[in-house]
Design a protein around this motif. Sequence first.
Motif, PDB file in Angstrom:
ATOM      1  N   VAL A 215       0.843  -1.202   0.000  1.00 56.09           N
ATOM      2  CA  VAL A 215       0.000   0.000   0.000  1.00 56.09           C
ATOM      3  C   VAL A 215       0.877   1.249   0.000  1.00 56.09           C
ATOM      4  O   VAL A 215       0.591   2.234  -0.697  1.00 56.09           O
ATOM      5  N   THR A 228      -7.833   4.027  -4.583  1.00 56.15           N
ATOM      6  CA  THR A 228      -8.944   3.829  -3.653  1.00 56.15           C
ATOM      7  C   THR A 228      -8.749   2.513  -2.913  1.00 56.15           C
ATOM      8  O   THR A 228      -7.939   1.661  -3.312  1.00 56.15           O
ATOM      9  N   ILE A 229      -9.508   2.329  -1.857  1.00 58.66           N
ATOM     10  CA  ILE A 229      -9.428   1.076  -1.109  1.00 58.66           C
ATOM     11  C   ILE A 229      -9.850  -0.092  -2.000  1.00 58.66           C
ATOM     12  O   ILE A 229      -9.240  -1.173  -1.978  1.00 58.66           O
ATOM     13  N   CYS A 233      -7.575  -3.373  -2.920  1.00 64.49           N
ATOM     14  CA  CYS A 233      -8.028  -4.746  -2.684  1.00 64.49           C
ATOM     15  C   CYS A 233      -7.898  -5.590  -3.949  1.00 64.49           C
ATOM     16  O   CYS A 233      -7.491  -6.761  -3.899  1.00 64.49           O
ATOM     17  N   ARG A 240     -11.607  -6.209   1.665  1.00 63.40           N
ATOM     18  CA  ARG A 240     -11.511  -4.961   2.425  1.00 63.40           C
ATOM     19  C   ARG A 240     -11.290  -5.253   3.916  1.00 63.40           C
ATOM     20  O   ARG A 240     -10.525  -4.561   4.590  1.00 63.40           O
ATOM     21  N   LEU A 243      -7.652  -6.216   4.446  1.00 64.39           N
ATOM     22  CA  LEU A 243      -6.800  -5.029   4.335  1.00 64.39           C
ATOM     23  C   LEU A 243      -6.854  -4.205   5.616  1.00 64.39           C
ATOM     24  O   LEU A 243      -5.813  -3.818   6.165  1.00 64.39           O
ATOM     25  N   ASN A 244      -8.051  -3.942   6.101  1.00 61.90           N
ATOM     26  CA  ASN A 244      -8.191  -3.165   7.338  1.00 61.90           C
ATOM     27  C   ASN A 244      -7.571  -3.891   8.524  1.00 61.90           C
ATOM     28  O   ASN A 244      -6.913  -3.270   9.365  1.00 61.90           O
ATOM     29  N   THR A 254      -6.147   2.909  10.147  1.00 62.61           N
ATOM     30  CA  THR A 254      -6.776   2.378   8.937  1.00 62.61           C
ATOM     31  C   THR A 254      -5.895   2.653   7.719  1.00 62.61           C
ATOM     32  O   THR A 254      -5.029   3.550   7.750  1.00 62.61           O
ATOM     33  N   PRO A 255      -6.114   1.931   6.611  1.00 62.07           N
ATOM     34  CA  PRO A 255      -5.361   2.206   5.380  1.00 62.07           C
ATOM     35  C   PRO A 255      -5.538   3.639   4.884  1.00 62.07           C
ATOM     36  O   PRO A 255      -4.585   4.256   4.401  1.00 62.07           O
ATOM     37  N   VAL A 256      -6.764   4.172   4.981  1.00 64.36           N
ATOM     38  CA  VAL A 256      -7.028   5.531   4.518  1.00 64.36           C
ATOM     39  C   VAL A 256      -6.190   6.543   5.301  1.00 64.36           C
ATOM     40  O   VAL A 256      -5.557   7.444   4.731  1.00 64.36           O
TER      41      VAL A 256
END
Length: 318
Positions: A215, A228-229, A233, A240, A243-244, A254-256
Motif C-alpha cells: 500500500v 482507492t481502497i 483490494c 476490504r 486489508l483493514n 486504517t489504510p485511509v
Amino acid sequence: MVVRRTTSDVLEQADALPFWSQDYTQLCKGEFTGAVTSVSRQGLQLFREAMNRSVDEVASAPPDSYVIGFPTVVEGEASWGLLPINAQSVLTLDKNSELLFRTSRRSEIAAAVIPAECLECYAERVECMNLRKLLESLKPAESVSAEISARLKSAVLGGLQRFAEHLPGDDGNDQAWRHFEDELLASCVQVLARGRSDGSKHHEHRIHRYIVNRVREATLANPGYPPTIGELCEQLRVSRRTLNHAFIRVLGITPVTYMRNIRLHRVRAQLQSAPEQIVTIANVAAKWGFWHMSLFSRYYRELFGELPMGTLSRARRT
C-alpha cells in the motif's frame, strides 16, 4: 563521536541518528518531540532514542553491522521486524537488512550497532559459536530471562552513560573502552544464544506487513491520485476486511489514514527542504493529492500540531 539531539519534528528525528538511513511516518496526531543520544568508536555505536508519538520506521543500519537492543519504554502496541514487542523483548537486526519498526505512542529504545566481523569473530573465538547459524533460529524480537536481559541492558546503558561524557582519548580510557567492548560482546552473544522463537506469530505478522508495504508503494507511485481502497483490494487480491485488519494489527490505524499521513509527510518534507521554491502551498498539496485546502490544513494541523504556513515560515527563516 558523541551526538545528543532533541527534536520537535518527525522528519528531523529521522535524520538525527548518525550513520543510519531512515524514513519516519508519524502515525498519531499531535506535536512531536524526540531525543537521540549516540556514542560511536571504531565502527561500534551505542544509541538511545525516545519519541512521544507512534511512528512507522523504515530504516537501514550502517552496512555490515548487527543491531542488538531493547525497549526501555513501551506504552501501547509496538512491533520490531514484523513481531510485536513489549518491555521484556530483545531486539535484533541482521546485517544489511531493512528494519521495519512501529513504535508505541510513547517509546524509547537503546541498542548496540556492532560490526559483523567483530561479533562473528568474538562468538567463534571466545564462545566457540557459529553466529550465523545461531541467527538462523532467531526472530527479530525475542523473550529472554530477566537475568540475561539485565546484563545486556547494563552494558548498553552503562556504556552510554559513561562514554557520552567523553570518548576514550588517553591510554587509561582506551583500556576502559576495550574492557567495555569485551563485556558488550559477551552480553550480546549470551542474549542471542538464549532467545526463544514463535514462528507462527512471525509468519502472520510478516503477511500483514507485506500488505502495508505494498500500500505504501502504491501511494508513493501515484502521489496526485492515490488508489482507492477498492483498487488496492483488487491489486493485492485481498478483501476490504483483510486489508483493514492488516493495518490495525501492524500500525493501529486504517489504510485511509496511513495513505493520508504518508502524503502529508511528503508535503512537509517539501516545505522544509526547498522553502524558497514554494510559490503556493496549494500547489504542493495538490501534487500529493490534496485538492480541498481547508481539509488539507485540518489534517496537517491535527497530525503535526501546526499549520502548513507555520512550517513554511519557519523553514524560510532558517
